[in-house]
Structures are given as structure tokens and as C-alpha cells.
Motif scaffolding. Structure first.
Motif, PDB file in Angstrom:
ATOM      1  N   GLY A   1       0.813  -1.212   0.000  1.00 16.33           N
ATOM      2  CA  GLY A   1       0.000   0.000   0.000  1.00 16.33           C
ATOM      3  C   GLY A   1       0.845   1.258   0.000  1.00 16.33           C
ATOM      4  N   MET A   2       1.922   1.269   0.794  1.00 11.98           N
ATOM      5  CA  MET A   2       2.822   2.425   0.828  1.00 11.98           C
ATOM      6  C   MET A   2       3.463   2.674  -0.533  1.00 11.98           C
ATOM      7  N   ALA A   3       3.681   1.595  -1.288  1.00  9.25           N
ATOM      8  CA  ALA A   3       4.319   1.710  -2.603  1.00  9.25           C
ATOM      9  C   ALA A   3       3.303   1.972  -3.719  1.00  9.25           C
ATOM     10  N   GLY A   4       2.103   2.377  -3.363  1.00  3.88           N
ATOM     11  CA  GLY A   4       1.121   2.756  -4.374  1.00  3.88           C
ATOM     12  C   GLY A   4       0.378   1.611  -5.018  1.00  3.88           C
ATOM     13  N   SER A   5       0.384   0.452  -4.388  1.00  2.00           N
ATOM     14  CA  SER A   5      -0.297  -0.747  -4.880  1.00  2.00           C
ATOM     15  C   SER A   5       0.469  -1.364  -6.064  1.00  2.00           C
ATOM     16  N   TYR A   6      -0.007  -2.518  -6.501  1.00  2.00           N
ATOM     17  CA  TYR A   6       0.658  -3.245  -7.582  1.00  2.00           C
ATOM     18  C   TYR A   6       0.215  -2.739  -8.950  1.00  2.00           C
ATOM     19  N   THR A   7       1.039  -2.994  -9.968  1.00  2.99           N
ATOM     20  CA  THR A   7       0.701  -2.612 -11.332  1.00  2.99           C
ATOM     21  C   THR A   7      -0.132  -3.725 -11.985  1.00  2.99           C
ATOM     22  N   LYS A   8      -0.648  -3.439 -13.164  1.00  2.00           N
ATOM     23  CA  LYS A   8      -1.472  -4.434 -13.867  1.00  2.00           C
ATOM     24  C   LYS A   8      -0.625  -5.611 -14.353  1.00  2.00           C
ATOM     25  N   ARG A   9       0.701  -5.445 -14.382  1.00  2.00           N
ATOM     26  CA  ARG A   9       1.593  -6.524 -14.828  1.00  2.00           C
ATOM     27  C   ARG A   9       2.005  -7.452 -13.694  1.00  2.00           C
ATOM     28  N   ALA A  10       1.643  -7.109 -12.481  1.00  2.00           N
ATOM     29  CA  ALA A  10       2.108  -7.882 -11.323  1.00  2.00           C
ATOM     30  C   ALA A  10       1.513  -9.289 -11.306  1.00  2.00           C
ATOM     31  N   ALA A  11       2.364 -10.252 -11.015  1.00  5.88           N
ATOM     32  CA  ALA A  11       1.915 -11.638 -10.836  1.00  5.88           C
ATOM     33  C   ALA A  11       1.559 -11.806  -9.365  1.00  5.88           C
ATOM     34  N   LYS A  12       0.307 -11.577  -9.049  1.00  2.00           N
ATOM     35  CA  LYS A  12      -0.108 -11.510  -7.635  1.00  2.00           C
ATOM     36  C   LYS A  12      -0.034 -12.858  -6.920  1.00  2.00           C
ATOM     37  N   LYS A  13       0.105 -13.933  -7.705  1.00  2.00           N
ATOM     38  CA  LYS A  13       0.240 -15.257  -7.093  1.00  2.00           C
ATOM     39  C   LYS A  13       1.688 -15.577  -6.746  1.00  2.00           C
ATOM     40  N   GLU A  14       2.596 -14.728  -7.179  1.00  2.00           N
ATOM     41  CA  GLU A  14       4.023 -15.028  -6.996  1.00  2.00           C
ATOM     42  C   GLU A  14       4.777 -13.781  -6.550  1.00  2.00           C
TER      43      GLU A  14
END
Length: 213
Positions: free
Chosen positions: A131-144
Motif C-alpha cells: 500500500g505504501m508503494a502505491g499498490s501493484y501494477t497491472k503486470r504484477a503476478a499476484k500469485k508469486e
């Protein structure tokens, strides 16, 4: 438009889950660097509004001597102090409050909107760092997602953020310590040893050189 909507949904989902995790019944655990305000009703000479928990996790308080505060909740420390002071003060009414939360410096890298070093206060876990880093990008592999602990760089902890966000799996909200690294990989195939570890090693080398100045 799709990109904006997707980012908005991701941010909202992350915010909701941060609130959910922060609201869990587990109380805050004290640790080195926390500043405590301790008082004993009716005994002004026993008041200390800026008692810092030492690096060894202990505090020293008049009459009570040294106590290990690390790992305790404020309520548990209150109970321990009350028991110690009871040997000298009749029915002591002890209050323990946190005057200032300790901060934990962590690095958040990879597929986040604002990669960098962040200082976390009070909550020191994965969701707070992302959250501090502005959340993940659309390219993020949220499972890994890799969490690299400073004292065990060669054995990263693999985290599935989707299980946390969609299923409320709190076990995935990994606790972070000073100097830990959170690395969000991309959707493309990535190997920790060749793609991630060199970055982590470089960060720790720079950090070590900075501490030697």
C-alpha cells in the motif's frame, strides 16, 4: 479507460483488505524502538512518558527493575508491571500507553507503482508495504510475490497475494522486519536466482556501505 478502472479497483480492494487486516483482534506486539508512556496512579515519581524499549527488547522501570517488553501487548506489560510493583506499592494502578510506534524500514520493488524504501509504523506486514508503494501494477503476478528476509536472503518466502485479497487468507499477510524486501514479479516467467537475487544483493551492499560511512 480500462487501465484507470483496473487501477482504481485494485487500489480500492487493497484498501479494504488493509482495513480488514488492521481490524483483526490480535493486539499490537511491542518491540525495540517503541516509546512507552507509563504511569502509576497516585505516584508521580513513578511516571515516565518517554520510555524507549531497548534493542534487547527490555525496559527498566523504578522498583520493578528490568522487564522484557518485546513480544508483549501493552496490556500484558501492564499486568507484568503491576505484579512487580505490587511488592512495593499497595494495589498499584498502572497504565501503559504507546507514545510513539517504532518504524520498520523495508524495500518494495518490482511491479509496484512507486518502488523504493519505506518506513512502516505500527503495522509491519505485506499489505502495508504494498500500500505504501502505491499498490501493484497491472503486470504484477499476484500469485508469486517474494518476501526476502534480511537474515535469510537465499531462501525467499513465496506469497500468494490473491489468496489474501480474495479469500482473506491472513497467513499470506507476512510480517516484515527491518531491512526486508518485498518483490512483486511480473506476469512473465521469472527466476528468483537470476532475475531477483542480484537486485537484492546489490541493495544490501549499498545499505551496508551506507552504514559504514
Amino acid at each position: 479507460m480500462k487501465k484507470v478502472v483496473a487501477s482504481g479497483v485494485a487500489a480500492a480492494l487493497l484498501a479494504l483488505n488493509v482495513a480488514y487486516v488492521s481490524a483483526q483482534p490480535d493486539e499490537y506486539k511491542l518491540g525495540p524502538g517503541d516509546v512507552l508512556s507509563i504511569g502509576v496512579w497516585g505516584y508521580e515519581d513513578l511516571k515516565n512518558e518517554e520510555l524507549i524499549i531497548r534493542p534487547d527488547g527490555k525496559v527498566a522501570f523504578p522498583l520493578a527493575g528490568e522487564l522484557t517488553a518485546q513480544g508483549m501487548t501493552p496490556g500484558e506489560l501492564t499486568t507484568a508491571l503491576t505484579a512487580k510493583l505490587g511488592n512495593y506499592v499497595k494495589d498499584p494502578n498502572v497504565t501503559v500507553n504507546i507514545a510513539k510506534f517504532r518504524t520498520t524500514r523495508v524495500y518494495v520493488l518490482g511491479e509496484v507503482n512507486k518502488p523504493g524504501m519505506y518506513e512502516l509504523e505500527k503495522q509491519h506486514n505485506l499489505l502495508d508495504a504494498v500500500g505504501m508503494a502505491g499498490s501493484y501494477t497491472k503486470r504484477a503476478a499476484k500469485k508469486e510475490i517474494f518476501v526476502i528476509h534480511k537474515n535469510n536472503v537465499d531462501k525467499p518466502q513465496k506469497v500468494n497475494l490473491l489468496k489474501l485479497l480474495k479469500n482473506g487468507d491472513i497467513s499470506q499477510n507476512v510480517a516484515l522486519n527491518e531491512g526486508d524486501v518485498v518483490y512483486l514479479t511480473s506476469n512473465g516467467k521469472i527466476t528468483f536466482a537470476t532475475d531477483v537475487l542480484p537486485w537484492i544483493t546489490a541493495i544490501y551492499q549499498v545499505d551496508r556501505l551506507g552504514n559504514e560511512d
